[in-house]
Design an enzyme around this catalytic site. Structure first.
Site, short mmCIF file in Angstrom:
data_model
loop_
_atom_site.label_atom_id
_atom_site.label_comp_id
_atom_site.label_asym_id
_atom_site.label_seq_id
_atom_site.Cartn_x
_atom_site.Cartn_y
_atom_site.Cartn_z
N SER A 126 0.83 -1.12 0.07
CA SER A 126 0.02 0.15 -0.02
C SER A 126 0.93 1.34 -0.23
O SER A 126 2.08 1.27 0.46
CB SER A 126 -0.82 0.12 1.51
OG SER A 126 -1.61 1.33 1.37
N TYR A 149 -2.10 5.36 -4.50
CA TYR A 149 -3.23 6.66 -4.61
C TYR A 149 -2.26 7.74 -5.20
O TYR A 149 -1.26 8.27 -4.96
CB TYR A 149 -3.16 6.91 -3.15
CG TYR A 149 -4.48 6.00 -2.51
CD1 TYR A 149 -5.70 5.81 -3.16
CD2 TYR A 149 -3.91 4.93 -1.36
CE1 TYR A 149 -6.55 4.87 -2.44
CE2 TYR A 149 -4.92 4.20 -0.82
CZ TYR A 149 -6.22 4.21 -1.21
OH TYR A 149 -7.05 3.17 -0.76
N THR A 175 -5.47 2.53 -7.30
CA THR A 175 -6.85 2.41 -6.56
C THR A 175 -7.45 3.80 -6.97
O THR A 175 -7.10 4.72 -6.74
CB THR A 175 -6.73 2.17 -5.31
OG1 THR A 175 -6.15 1.07 -4.89
CG2 THR A 175 -8.10 2.49 -4.69
N LYS A 248 -7.53 -0.77 -9.83
CA LYS A 248 -7.98 -1.47 -8.98
C LYS A 248 -9.33 -0.57 -8.61
O LYS A 248 -9.38 0.61 -8.13
CB LYS A 248 -7.36 -1.62 -7.73
CG LYS A 248 -7.84 -2.45 -6.72
CD LYS A 248 -7.11 -2.91 -5.31
CE LYS A 248 -7.53 -3.50 -4.43
NZ LYS A 248 -8.73 -2.96 -3.70
N HIS A 272 -13.58 -2.51 -2.83
CA HIS A 272 -12.91 -1.78 -1.96
C HIS A 272 -13.13 -2.59 -0.71
O HIS A 272 -13.25 -2.08 0.39
CB HIS A 272 -13.03 -0.38 -1.89
CG HIS A 272 -11.91 0.68 -1.15
ND1 HIS A 272 -10.80 1.18 -2.23
CD2 HIS A 272 -11.18 0.80 0.08
CE1 HIS A 272 -9.87 1.70 -1.47
NE2 HIS A 272 -10.16 1.33 -0.05
#
Length: 379
Positions: A126, A149, A175, A248, A272
């Site tokens: 992440s 992100y 994402t 995603k 999510h």
């Protein structure tokens, strides 16, 4: 699979408490994890958005699907190997991106990477990892993807992408489904990051200015969406990285078709984990329509609600190339450190192999929609 209670990685020696007796399934971990995590971490990891209808739907949709058993199939040479973006995997289970692993284990993502490598599972790290992406890369021996992100500072975003590339990550997972969120259970619990835990990869990023909306104006449209990504940003990202780009959070066939047209390299069908849009369909419900729109042109993966190896079989039958798990491995990390993670994946892989055997599928390529028992067959 047997491990000692302490094992040494490149960066640290991981303490691995023994797995409690009686844990035979992935869901057996949940109660133990809640006890060890405490209510603050539990509120963050386990919650869904709003009324959590989609969170529950992810599981319920799998339970409604039925499999058609097949007998007397030739299973010699059976295996679960597959290839993704030039890397070979021994099984189709990847660890989904989850933020702040140090909420549940002192070594955080380093322990996760060690456990994933022990069971040869790919891991998606992440942006909001609690240790740096470079530290994770030094620890891992299985392929790593980096979940990105888009930050309001696009120059900082480009630096993140280049750091991942230089550290040896094999793909960028962008994402795209949660530019804003509403997690009421997390709010009611008053979740706060404990002292000493941070988004390590975002050090040096100047935070965006707070929303400056008047009382009668929208804080969402006039502040919270500042810097939110659009298709133009995805096209821009292609100019700053050589890595495959995987989107995603795709649930719409229209978005899937556009992603193919825009030259994206892969998609992950995902709501999510029920943490973005409530009352959205379960991921497994959206998967067939997305897979049909893609028509095999790029790989389609899926996450959301997988708790059994037979769930993975259903996803593969409905068009997924591989699947990702999130909360299950975090619960394993909380209970057993790297051993817990390896054990969770081992359980799922074994269950998948059993389900493949009982549906007559010796390889992942042999799995197709014909093993899903259609309602019309029940009369």
């Amino acid at each position: 699979m047997v491990f000692s209670e302490a094992f040494e990685g490149d960066e640290t020696i991981f303490q691995a408490p023994p797995i409690p007796p009686g844990i035979l399934t992935v869901t057996d971990y949940e109660a133990f994890a809640r006890e060890r995590m405490g209510e603050n971490a539990w509120a963050y990891i386990s919650t869904g958005t709003a009324d959590e209808l989609t969170l529950r739907a992810n599981r319920e949709a799998f339970d409604r699907l039925r499999l058609e058993g097949r007998v007397l199939a030739e299973m010699s040479g059976a295996h679960t190997r597959l290839s993704l973006f030039g890397d070979e995997y021994e099984h189709p289970f990847l660890l989904a991106p989850v933020a702040f692993h140090r909420l549940v284990h002192p070594d955080g993502e380093l322990a996760t990477a060690f456990g994933a490598s022990a069971i040869r599972a790919g891991m998606v790290v992440s942006t909001q990892a609690s240790v740096t992406l470079e530290q994770v890369a030094r620890q891992a021996t299985s392929p790593l993807w980096f979940q990105l992100y888009m930050q309001h500072d696009r120059a900082f975003t480009a630096v993140l992408a280049r750091r991942a590339e230089e550290a040896g990550y094999r793909a960028l997972v962008v994402t795209v489904d949660a530019p804003v969120t509403l997690r009421n259970r997390e709010q009611r619990a008053g979740f706060r990051l404990p002292a000493g835990i941070e988004a390590a990869n975002l050090r040096g990023l100047t935070p965006p200015p707070p929303p400056r909306a008047e009382p009668h104006e929208s804080e969402v449209f006039r502040g919270l969406l500042a810097g939110a990504a659009t298709w133009k940003d995805i096209a821009w990202l292609r100019t700053v990285t050589r890595l495959p780009i995987v989107l995603k959070g795709i649930m719409s066939p229209a978005d899937a078709a556009r992603a193919v047209a825009e030259g994206l390299d892969g998609l992950i069908v995902s709501n999510h984990g029920g943490r973005a849009l409530d009352t959205a369909p379960a991921s497994i419900e959206a998967l067939p329509r997305v897979a049909e729109a893609v028509a095999g042109r790029i790989p389609v993966l899926m996450d959301g609600g997988i708790r059994r190896g037979s769930d993975a079989l259903k996803a593969l039958a409905l068009g997924a190339k591989a699947v990702l798990i999130g909360r299950p491995y975090i619960y394993g990390l909380a209970v057993g450190g790297p051993v817990g993670i390896a054990h969770v994946v081992k359980i799922l892989r074994t269950e998948l192999e059993i389900a493949m055997t009982l549906t007559g599928c010796p390889t992942l390529d042999a799995i197709d929609r014909s093993i899903i028992w259609e309602r019309s067959q029940t009369g």
